[in-house]
Write a protein that holds these residues in place. Structure first.
Motif, PDB file in Angstrom:
ATOM      1  N   ALA A 217       1.086  -1.266   0.043  1.00 38.83           N
ATOM      2  CA  ALA A 217       0.016  -0.135  -0.092  1.00 38.83           C
ATOM      3  C   ALA A 217       0.825   1.271  -0.074  1.00 38.83           C
ATOM      4  O   ALA A 217       0.687   2.100  -0.774  1.00 38.83           O
ATOM      5  CB  ALA A 217      -0.770   0.017   1.222  1.00 38.83           C
TER       6      ALA A 217
ATOM      7  N   LEU B 293      -4.851  -4.885  -4.744  1.00 33.84           N
ATOM      8  CA  LEU B 293      -5.531  -3.837  -3.718  1.00 33.84           C
ATOM      9  C   LEU B 293      -6.727  -4.428  -3.177  1.00 33.84           C
ATOM     10  O   LEU B 293      -7.478  -4.871  -3.751  1.00 33.84           O
ATOM     11  CB  LEU B 293      -5.434  -2.694  -4.316  1.00 33.84           C
ATOM     12  CG  LEU B 293      -6.397  -2.233  -5.680  1.00 33.84           C
ATOM     13  CD1 LEU B 293      -7.832  -2.309  -5.391  1.00 33.84           C
ATOM     14  CD2 LEU B 293      -5.834  -1.232  -6.390  1.00 33.84           C
ATOM     15  N   SER B 294      -6.790  -4.160  -1.938  1.00 35.12           N
ATOM     16  CA  SER B 294      -7.876  -4.579  -1.102  1.00 35.12           C
ATOM     17  C   SER B 294      -8.491  -3.530  -0.392  1.00 35.12           C
ATOM     18  O   SER B 294      -8.262  -3.315   0.844  1.00 35.12           O
ATOM     19  CB  SER B 294      -7.583  -5.707  -0.092  1.00 35.12           C
ATOM     20  OG  SER B 294      -6.173  -5.184   0.728  1.00 35.12           O
ATOM     21  N   GLY B 295      -9.409  -2.853  -0.995  1.00 37.24           N
ATOM     22  CA  GLY B 295     -10.191  -1.799  -0.240  1.00 37.24           C
ATOM     23  C   GLY B 295      -9.976  -0.642  -0.997  1.00 37.24           C
ATOM     24  O   GLY B 295      -9.187  -0.415  -1.891  1.00 37.24           O
ATOM     25  N   PRO B 296     -10.736   0.536  -0.529  1.00 43.82           N
ATOM     26  CA  PRO B 296     -10.646   1.815  -0.980  1.00 43.82           C
ATOM     27  C   PRO B 296      -9.281   2.481  -0.614  1.00 43.82           C
ATOM     28  O   PRO B 296      -8.709   2.059   0.365  1.00 43.82           O
ATOM     29  CB  PRO B 296     -11.839   2.525  -0.716  1.00 43.82           C
ATOM     30  CG  PRO B 296     -11.912   1.990   0.654  1.00 43.82           C
ATOM     31  CD  PRO B 296     -11.707   0.345   0.444  1.00 43.82           C
ATOM     32  N   PRO B 297      -8.715   3.378  -1.449  1.00 45.08           N
ATOM     33  CA  PRO B 297      -7.423   3.914  -0.771  1.00 45.08           C
ATOM     34  C   PRO B 297      -7.728   4.863   0.515  1.00 45.08           C
ATOM     35  O   PRO B 297      -8.625   5.525   0.188  1.00 45.08           O
ATOM     36  CB  PRO B 297      -6.908   4.724  -2.168  1.00 45.08           C
ATOM     37  CG  PRO B 297      -8.287   5.157  -2.840  1.00 45.08           C
ATOM     38  CD  PRO B 297      -9.342   3.856  -2.495  1.00 45.08           C
ATOM     39  N   LEU B 298      -6.749   4.734   1.060  1.00 43.78           N
ATOM     40  CA  LEU B 298      -6.509   5.755   2.279  1.00 43.78           C
ATOM     41  C   LEU B 298      -5.333   6.424   2.270  1.00 43.78           C
ATOM     42  O   LEU B 298      -5.046   7.166   3.473  1.00 43.78           O
ATOM     43  CB  LEU B 298      -6.857   4.932   3.520  1.00 43.78           C
ATOM     44  CG  LEU B 298      -8.208   4.769   4.093  1.00 43.78           C
ATOM     45  CD1 LEU B 298      -8.128   4.059   5.353  1.00 43.78           C
ATOM     46  CD2 LEU B 298      -8.808   6.454   4.530  1.00 43.78           C
ATOM     47  N   THR B 299      -4.661   6.342   1.173  1.00 44.75           N
ATOM     48  CA  THR B 299      -3.574   7.124   1.299  1.00 44.75           C
ATOM     49  C   THR B 299      -3.478   8.531   0.703  1.00 44.75           C
ATOM     50  O   THR B 299      -4.160   8.781  -0.067  1.00 44.75           O
ATOM     51  CB  THR B 299      -2.413   6.247   0.847  1.00 44.75           C
ATOM     52  OG1 THR B 299      -2.582   6.178  -0.693  1.00 44.75           O
ATOM     53  CG2 THR B 299      -2.132   4.959   1.526  1.00 44.75           C
ATOM     54  N   PRO B 300      -2.555   9.562   1.099  1.00 43.85           N
ATOM     55  CA  PRO B 300      -2.675  10.753   0.636  1.00 43.85           C
ATOM     56  C   PRO B 300      -2.472  11.050  -0.793  1.00 43.85           C
ATOM     57  O   PRO B 300      -3.566  11.952  -1.160  1.00 43.85           O
ATOM     58  CB  PRO B 300      -1.541  11.382   1.538  1.00 43.85           C
ATOM     59  CG  PRO B 300      -0.724  10.471   1.951  1.00 43.85           C
ATOM     60  CD  PRO B 300      -1.644   9.123   2.268  1.00 43.85           C
TER      61      PRO B 300
ATOM     62  N   LEU C  59      -5.669   9.781  -2.641  1.00 36.52           N
ATOM     63  CA  LEU C  59      -6.757  10.695  -2.503  1.00 36.52           C
ATOM     64  C   LEU C  59      -6.644  11.983  -3.293  1.00 36.52           C
ATOM     65  O   LEU C  59      -7.431  12.611  -3.708  1.00 36.52           O
ATOM     66  CB  LEU C  59      -7.009  11.128  -1.018  1.00 36.52           C
ATOM     67  CG  LEU C  59      -7.471   9.772  -0.149  1.00 36.52           C
ATOM     68  CD1 LEU C  59      -7.811   9.875   1.504  1.00 36.52           C
ATOM     69  CD2 LEU C  59      -8.881   9.142  -0.772  1.00 36.52           C
TER      70      LEU C  59
ATOM     71  N   LEU D 161      -7.541  11.669  -6.801  1.00 39.11           N
ATOM     72  CA  LEU D 161      -8.922  11.756  -6.680  1.00 39.11           C
ATOM     73  C   LEU D 161      -9.631  13.089  -6.544  1.00 39.11           C
ATOM     74  O   LEU D 161     -10.396  13.611  -7.494  1.00 39.11           O
ATOM     75  CB  LEU D 161      -9.517  10.803  -5.591  1.00 39.11           C
ATOM     76  CG  LEU D 161     -11.089  10.623  -5.489  1.00 39.11           C
ATOM     77  CD1 LEU D 161     -11.858  10.348  -6.940  1.00 39.11           C
ATOM     78  CD2 LEU D 161     -11.606   9.657  -4.297  1.00 39.11           C
TER      79      LEU D 161
ATOM     80  N   MET E  55     -14.064   6.938 -11.086  1.00 34.20           N
ATOM     81  CA  MET E  55     -13.651   5.458 -11.095  1.00 34.20           C
ATOM     82  C   MET E  55     -13.541   4.799 -12.326  1.00 34.20           C
ATOM     83  O   MET E  55     -12.804   3.984 -12.710  1.00 34.20           O
ATOM     84  CB  MET E  55     -14.857   4.423 -10.204  1.00 34.20           C
ATOM     85  CG  MET E  55     -15.051   5.107  -8.902  1.00 34.20           C
ATOM     86  SD  MET E  55     -14.156   3.951  -7.475  1.00 34.20           S
ATOM     87  CE  MET E  55     -15.529   2.338  -8.081  1.00 34.20           C
TER      88      MET E  55
END
Lengths: 256, 256
Positions: free
Chosen positions: A82, A127-134, A137, A140, A162
């Motif tokens: 990640a 990748l497992s799940g939505p991104p939480l990294t700066p 984001l 996005l 998406m």
DNA sequence: CTTCTATGTGTATGGCGTACACGCAATGTG
DNA sequence: CACATTGCGTGTACGCCATACACATAGAAG
């Protein structure tokens, strides 16, 4: 006192706190090893020898540390991956100068595609799940900012992003696979693949596919598959978006 | 006499020959183990316990054989995964009754989405290269057949299908991730994820994303994310395709 | 100085994919 | 019938991997 990192309500995994800069930079004298150095080494390995070559052992070795040393900065390989992702994609481009959402998103896609070509292993990371990294984001956010001028619902904007992201990723993956023409069979090079395919795809069982085959796609065109084809899909996608944007505009005209 | 399987010019990996039915059904008395039984067991495991639970050992165990027995029918795990994919997607739906390319592709996407929900591990398989298996090609053929009535170039048709396939896969993956809400952080449930995100995503650094967040996306909407959202992206995509189709029609009108 | 805590090390474990040599049973040929 | 061949399952072994655990150490806090 549940043992949180401080004033945070929901605790974040340590590596995420580091990525977000929420962590004191270690009041130790010399940090020697750090999350940054670890992901840097890991990215170098992935860029050079592929994602499969990234093992905890090899990353540590490259830095001159023991394998287990990494686990002081990363809870497991998942977290390392990640962090690699976030670091590799970097900061998004500045799209504020663009004069329309479409132009902005085109540039967004182009920039993202460039990143994926620079780090071909990115689409392979499970990748497992939505991104939480700066950085993820931030990308996005940059895309959503382009759509701010439209009347799309927020959920629609996200769906568009998406869609766009998925398209670019897929194209990058395809291009990469074609470039390194190591195919599924392992044996077949491009030409041989075409011939094999041609024998299996009979006009009776696969009429439409056969027609495509005969038209020369999958043939010499393979090496011609470059960013122009990315643009093709991109245009298609953005045409769809544009239609939606327009429909919203006519439904709720600007007068207000 | 290069030792080929017979009249084939380019030799195919044995497992592919089996999938294509090009192999004599083993003139042995009782085949006991077969490619079909192997992939069947593997798919059962993947459906039940996830792709990560599929190991050569476990597949063999489920069938009452030794691990190495599998290697008589499959050259390695890669081939097993490829065979699993082909078997799991099955034959494409019959779209011949549809009265237009758009309706056909919608049904294609719907059917594909259904398959991916039945076998959530499919998008996780690290596929390496274009598909050479019969069912995969049959799906592609079915989609291309829908586009036969249009004036799109063959390369464009294929690009459209790639776009469509990518979209459906991505949506399926997203839905699946949301359903099992085991997120990247491992800790965060849906609500907690939203709260964490809300703290990190400041209005200064992520204005557009913040707006989306505040509008309630990522909130309760998560569970509402179903096939309707697939339809949203699908419509967008097909709108783009339609525009292209129309432009081709006007450029070369039907008169001929 | 003592104590605590953050960090790196060493060892060990269990799982994985798979190479290799072997056994065995069914087959086709004399 | 005797025979060699060949397809298929077995058993063993190897190297790689992620990672749990106990330990060492060094700098900071008291």
């Amino acid at each position: 006192m549940q043992g949180d990192t401080g004033e945070n309500g929901d605790s974040l995994p340590p590596f995420l706190e580091t990525l977000w800069g929420l962590r004191a930079p270690s009041r130790r004298s010399r940090p020697a090893l750090s999350l940054g150095r670890i992901v840097g080494a890991a990215i170098e390995i992935a860029d050079g020898d592929g994602l499969g070559a990234v093992s905890m052992g090899r990353v540590a070795e490259r830095l001159g540390f023991t394998t287990m040393a990494l686990y002081r900065h990363v809870r497991g390989k998942d977290e390392l991956l990640a962090a690699m992702l976030d670091s590799a994609i970097g900061a998004p481009p500045d799209l504020s100068g663009r004069d329309g959402w479409r132009s902005g998103l085109e540039e967004w896609a182009r920039a993202q595609f460039a990143v994926l070509q620079r780090h071909p292993w990115i689409p392979q990371v499970p990748l497992s799940g939505p991104p939480l990294t700066p950085n993820a984001l931030a990308w996005l956010d940059a895309g959503l900012a382009c759509l701010a001028e439209t009347r799309l619902h927020e959920a629609e904007k996200i769906a568009v992003m998406m869609l766009l992201d998925g398209h670019v990723r897929r194209e990058a993956k395809t291009v990469q696979e074609l470039q390194q023409s190591g195919w599924q069979t392992g044996a077949a090079a491009t030409a041989s693949y075409g011939r094999t395919l041609a024998r299996l795809v009979t006009p009776e069982d696969f009429p439409a596919l056969r027609a495509a085959l005969d038209s020369g796609v999958f043939g010499a065109d393979l090496e011609g598959y470059t960013s122009s084809d990315v643009a093709f899909g991109l245009r298609l996608l953005l045409d769809g978006v544009e239609q939606l944007v327009r429909s919203r505009d006519t439904a709720f005209p600007t007068g207000g």
